[in-house]
Design a protein around this motif. Structure first.
Motif, PDB file in Angstrom:
ATOM      1  N   SER A 135      20.411 -10.271  -2.055  1.00 14.93           N
ATOM      2  CA  SER A 135      19.689  -8.997  -2.133  1.00 14.93           C
ATOM      3  C   SER A 135      19.026  -8.788  -3.487  1.00 14.93           C
ATOM      4  CB  SER A 135      20.629  -7.825  -1.826  1.00 14.93           C
ATOM      5  OG  SER A 135      20.987  -7.836  -0.464  1.00 14.93           O
ATOM      6  N   CYS A 136      19.459  -9.526  -4.504  1.00  9.43           N
ATOM      7  CA  CYS A 136      18.783  -9.431  -5.798  1.00  9.43           C
ATOM      8  C   CYS A 136      17.433 -10.133  -5.766  1.00  9.43           C
ATOM      9  CB  CYS A 136      19.658 -10.032  -6.901  1.00  9.43           C
ATOM     10  SG  CYS A 136      21.067  -9.006  -7.332  1.00  9.43           S
ATOM     11  N   GLY A 137      17.238 -11.024  -4.797  1.00 13.09           N
ATOM     12  CA  GLY A 137      15.976 -11.738  -4.687  1.00 13.09           C
ATOM     13  C   GLY A 137      15.013 -11.124  -3.698  1.00 13.09           C
ATOM     14  N   ILE A 138      15.523 -10.498  -2.658  1.00 11.65           N
ATOM     15  CA  ILE A 138      14.699  -9.775  -1.692  1.00 11.65           C
ATOM     16  C   ILE A 138      15.602  -8.760  -0.998  1.00 11.65           C
ATOM     17  CG2 ILE A 138      15.062 -11.517   0.094  1.00 11.65           C
ATOM     18  CD1 ILE A 138      12.248 -10.838   1.133  1.00 11.65           C
ATOM     19  N   ILE A 265      19.522  -3.422 -18.625  1.00 14.34           N
ATOM     20  CA  ILE A 265      19.951  -2.748 -17.403  1.00 14.34           C
ATOM     21  C   ILE A 265      18.888  -2.941 -16.328  1.00 14.34           C
ATOM     22  CG2 ILE A 265      21.417  -1.039 -18.544  1.00 14.34           C
ATOM     23  CD1 ILE A 265      19.117   0.953 -18.276  1.00 14.34           C
ATOM     24  N   LEU A 266      19.312  -2.882 -15.082  1.00 14.76           N
ATOM     25  CA  LEU A 266      18.375  -3.017 -13.970  1.00 14.76           C
ATOM     26  C   LEU A 266      18.775  -2.094 -12.828  1.00 14.76           C
ATOM     27  CD1 LEU A 266      19.274  -6.138 -11.892  1.00 14.76           C
ATOM     28  CD2 LEU A 266      20.258  -5.865 -14.161  1.00 14.76           C
ATOM     29  N   ILE A 267      17.767  -1.570 -12.141  1.00 17.84           N
ATOM     30  CA  ILE A 267      17.962  -0.649 -11.022  1.00 17.84           C
ATOM     31  C   ILE A 267      17.021  -1.062  -9.903  1.00 17.84           C
ATOM     32  CG2 ILE A 267      17.859   1.759 -10.258  1.00 17.84           C
ATOM     33  CD1 ILE A 267      18.255   2.586 -13.165  1.00 17.84           C
ATOM     34  N   GLN A 268      17.510  -1.033  -8.652  1.00 17.90           N
ATOM     35  CA  GLN A 268      16.704  -1.357  -7.488  1.00 17.90           C
ATOM     36  C   GLN A 268      16.892  -0.299  -6.413  1.00 17.90           C
ATOM     37  OE1 GLN A 268      18.374  -5.094  -6.231  1.00 17.90           O
ATOM     38  NE2 GLN A 268      17.192  -6.270  -7.717  1.00 17.90           N
ATOM     39  N   GLY A 269      15.888  -0.123  -5.583  1.00 20.31           N
ATOM     40  CA  GLY A 269      16.018   0.787  -4.453  1.00 20.31           C
ATOM     41  C   GLY A 269      14.966   0.492  -3.410  1.00 20.31           C
ATOM     42  N   SER A 270      15.316   0.666  -2.134  1.00 15.16           N
ATOM     43  CA  SER A 270      14.374   0.415  -1.055  1.00 15.16           C
ATOM     44  C   SER A 270      14.771   1.232   0.170  1.00 15.16           C
ATOM     45  CB  SER A 270      14.348  -1.073  -0.696  1.00 15.16           C
ATOM     46  OG  SER A 270      13.450  -1.324   0.360  1.00 15.16           O
ATOM     47  N   LEU A 271      13.775   1.675   0.936  1.00 15.53           N
ATOM     48  CA  LEU A 271      14.043   2.412   2.167  1.00 15.53           C
ATOM     49  C   LEU A 271      13.023   2.051   3.227  1.00 15.53           C
ATOM     50  CD1 LEU A 271      11.827   5.001   2.335  1.00 15.53           C
ATOM     51  CD2 LEU A 271      13.254   5.792   0.454  1.00 15.53           C
ATOM     52  N   ALA A 272      13.431   2.238   4.492  1.00 18.96           N
ATOM     53  CA  ALA A 272      12.594   1.943   5.646  1.00 18.96           C
ATOM     54  C   ALA A 272      12.895   2.974   6.728  1.00 18.96           C
ATOM     55  CB  ALA A 272      12.877   0.532   6.153  1.00 18.96           C
ATOM     56  N   PRO A 273      11.993   3.181   7.684  1.00 17.08           N
ATOM     57  CA  PRO A 273      12.235   4.167   8.753  1.00 17.08           C
ATOM     58  C   PRO A 273      13.511   3.847   9.529  1.00 17.08           C
ATOM     59  CG  PRO A 273       9.944   3.469   8.756  1.00 17.08           C
ATOM     60  CD  PRO A 273      10.658   2.563   7.803  1.00 17.08           C
ATOM     61  N   THR A 274      14.355   4.840   9.719  1.00 14.09           N
ATOM     62  CA  THR A 274      15.642   4.618  10.387  1.00 14.09           C
ATOM     63  C   THR A 274      15.492   4.302  11.863  1.00 14.09           C
ATOM     64  OG1 THR A 274      15.865   7.000  10.766  1.00 14.09           O
ATOM     65  CG2 THR A 274      16.855   6.117   8.769  1.00 14.09           C
ATOM     66  N   ASN A 275      14.413   4.771  12.500  1.00 11.41           N
ATOM     67  CA  ASN A 275      14.254   4.550  13.937  1.00 11.41           C
ATOM     68  C   ASN A 275      13.608   3.214  14.280  1.00 11.41           C
ATOM     69  OD1 ASN A 275      11.778   5.320  12.858  1.00 11.41           O
ATOM     70  ND2 ASN A 275      11.083   6.257  14.767  1.00 11.41           N
ATOM     71  N   GLY A 284      20.767  -0.653  -5.798  1.00  6.52           N
ATOM     72  CA  GLY A 284      21.638  -1.455  -6.643  1.00  6.52           C
ATOM     73  C   GLY A 284      21.427  -1.127  -8.109  1.00  6.52           C
ATOM     74  N   ILE A 285      22.445  -1.368  -8.915  1.00  8.11           N
ATOM     75  CA  ILE A 285      22.372  -1.146 -10.351  1.00  8.11           C
ATOM     76  C   ILE A 285      23.213  -2.207 -11.051  1.00  8.11           C
ATOM     77  CG2 ILE A 285      24.312   0.485 -10.309  1.00  8.11           C
ATOM     78  CD1 ILE A 285      22.864   2.000 -12.592  1.00  8.11           C
ATOM     79  N   GLY A 286      22.741  -2.653 -12.221  1.00  3.25           N
ATOM     80  CA  GLY A 286      23.476  -3.694 -12.921  1.00  3.25           C
ATOM     81  C   GLY A 286      23.162  -3.747 -14.394  1.00  3.25           C
ATOM     82  N   PHE A 304      26.658  -6.636 -11.247  1.00  2.00           N
ATOM     83  CA  PHE A 304      25.706  -5.952 -10.367  1.00  2.00           C
ATOM     84  C   PHE A 304      26.464  -5.350  -9.184  1.00  2.00           C
ATOM     85  CE2 PHE A 304      22.361  -5.577  -7.165  1.00  2.00           C
ATOM     86  CZ  PHE A 304      21.359  -4.987  -7.910  1.00  2.00           C
ATOM     87  N   ILE A 305      26.098  -4.117  -8.833  1.00  2.00           N
ATOM     88  CA  ILE A 305      26.701  -3.418  -7.699  1.00  2.00           C
ATOM     89  C   ILE A 305      25.577  -2.936  -6.791  1.00  2.00           C
ATOM     90  CG2 ILE A 305      28.184  -1.512  -6.966  1.00  2.00           C
ATOM     91  CD1 ILE A 305      29.305  -1.476  -9.844  1.00  2.00           C
ATOM     92  N   ASN A 306      25.679  -3.233  -5.502  1.00  2.00           N
ATOM     93  CA  ASN A 306      24.659  -2.738  -4.583  1.00  2.00           C
ATOM     94  C   ASN A 306      25.280  -2.241  -3.284  1.00  2.00           C
ATOM     95  OD1 ASN A 306      24.978  -4.888  -2.697  1.00  2.00           O
ATOM     96  ND2 ASN A 306      23.593  -6.173  -3.862  1.00  2.00           N
ATOM     97  N   LYS A 307      24.475  -1.503  -2.533  1.00  2.00           N
ATOM     98  CA  LYS A 307      24.925  -0.996  -1.232  1.00  2.00           C
ATOM     99  C   LYS A 307      23.763  -1.020  -0.264  1.00  2.00           C
ATOM    100  CE  LYS A 307      27.708   2.583   0.953  1.00  2.00           C
ATOM    101  NZ  LYS A 307      28.598   3.736   0.709  1.00  2.00           N
ATOM    102  N   ALA A 308      24.021  -1.526   0.936  1.00  2.00           N
ATOM    103  CA  ALA A 308      23.028  -1.570   2.002  1.00  2.00           C
ATOM    104  C   ALA A 308      23.561  -0.794   3.203  1.00  2.00           C
ATOM    105  CB  ALA A 308      22.722  -3.010   2.402  1.00  2.00           C
TER     106      ALA A 308
END
Length: 359
Positions: A135-138, A265-275, A284-286, A304-308
């Motif tokens: 997930s750190c790569g895509i 430090i690094l921060i990531q975030g992504s979202l997509a339509p739930t339906n 994620g943050i690290g 690094f800690i992330n959640k999907a």
């Protein structure tokens, strides 16, 4: 059309082989080997071979090619995680054409046409690339939802980059909507089929700091015109295809730097339509620390800690890793992963070694 593109690949390979008169040429062999152990349970051994080359026949043009091969002892993965803790592990693959094409530069504009993979252009930076979790790569909002040009698969691509005012860059890539192996039964790697496969377009705007303190900030969008979820695609379900999209942002920033020591430090975030998506939220943050163990710049520690978030589950992954450059050709990297998928837990240790040999 397929015959035409096959001729292109043959000609390009021949040019790479017989390029003694080119202005510059580079050929490189890379071998990455990784021992994995799900503590108290299963083990595996994964190997990745890459062969890459490029040459510049004239001032602003470059031909490039890269092949990859993957081999692991156990076909089944040792963990049931959804994000995949190792970014080199995939099904065994004898040889696959990962990248081939031509790049041309016109002042601040760079253009590419050919076979390409989005991992080389998007989602990673200097700090992010330290970590071994996929997930750190895509982001899983893309890799879990789309059968697109994500390692180890690639697709036909038109790629453009425009840099301005030194620190700003706009990237855009237009991909065939489905990525395939070189010798795929489902279709050709050289396919351009907007009706069957759809078209994927990815755009990113970025800012990079030119000061002594590293800084990289990205924001991007991805659109797919003919979308089934990745799982639906693999199961060949006949469902209505529809437009889909993903939004993401990431940031890397150096907050301390003195001689060979650096903290970032690094921060990531992504979202997509739930339906429309199986995975619809990720963050994620690290942090990384360079030069604190051996006082060498290329000695790096990271956490690094992330959640999907998925429709049927949620997954939290924690990685602690240490990368040590033994010399200019050999890198050793142990890592520990703690992964919680719903009520299931995995504790995984890996030891990775990479050897790069310029030819």
């Amino acid at each position: 059309m397929r015959v035409f593109f096959k001729k292109i690949i043959i000609v390009t390979i021949l040019l790479l082989i017989y390029t003694t008169k080119a202005q510059t040429q580079n050929i490189e062999l890379s071998y990455t080997t990784e021992f994995q152990n799900n503590i108290g349970s299963k083990s595996n051994w994964v190997n990745l071979f890459t062969l890459s080359g490029n040459f510049t026949p004239w001032r602003n043009g470059k031909f490039s090619i890269q092949t990859i091969s993957i081999y692991k002892i156990q076909e089944k993965r040792i963990a049931n995680d959804l994000q995949t803790f190792s970014n080199i592990e995939e099904d065994n693959m004898g040889i696959n054409l990962f990248h081939i094409g031509y790049t041309h530069k016109i002042n601040d504009l760079t253009l590419f046409g050919g076979i390409r993979n989005m991992n080389e252009d998007y989602f990673t930076g200097e700090y992010t690339s330290l970590f071994t979790n996929s997930s750190c790569g895509i982001y899983p909002t893309i890799s879990y939802n789309y059968p697109v040009a994500n390692y180890p698969l690639s697709a036909m691509t038109l790629h453009a980059e425009f840099r301005f005012k030194k620190s700003f860059c706009i990237k855009n890539s237009l991909y065939n909507g489905v990525a395939r192996e070189l010798f795929s039964k489902e279709g050709s790697l050289f396919s351009i089929d907007p009706i069957k496969d759809g078209i994927l377009n990815i755009t990113e705007f970025s800012y990079s700091s030119k000061s002594n303190y590293h800084g990289l900030y990205n924001i991007g969008t991805l659109f797919h015109t003919n979308h089934n979820s990745f799982n639906e695609y693999k199961q060949e379900k006949k469902k209505t295809k529809k437009m889909n999209y993903v939004l993401w942002a990431n940031a890397e920033q150096s907050i301390y730097k003195q001689e060979n020591k650096e903290v970032g430090i690094l921060i990531q975030g992504s979202l997509a339509p739930t339906n429309k998506n199986d995975c619809f939220y990720y963050y994620g943050i690290g942090a990384t620390l360079s030069g604190f163990v051996s006082n060498r710049k290329y000695d790096k520690l990271g956490v690094f800690i992330n959640k999907a978030i998925f429709h049927e589950n949620a997954e939290t992954a924690i990685e602690i890793t240490w990368q040590y450059n033994l010399n200019k050709n050999i890198i050793i990297q142990p890592a520990f992963h703690y992964i919680k998928t719903g009520t299931s837990q995995n504790k995984i240790g890996i030891i990775r070694c990479n050897y790069t040999l310029p030819l």
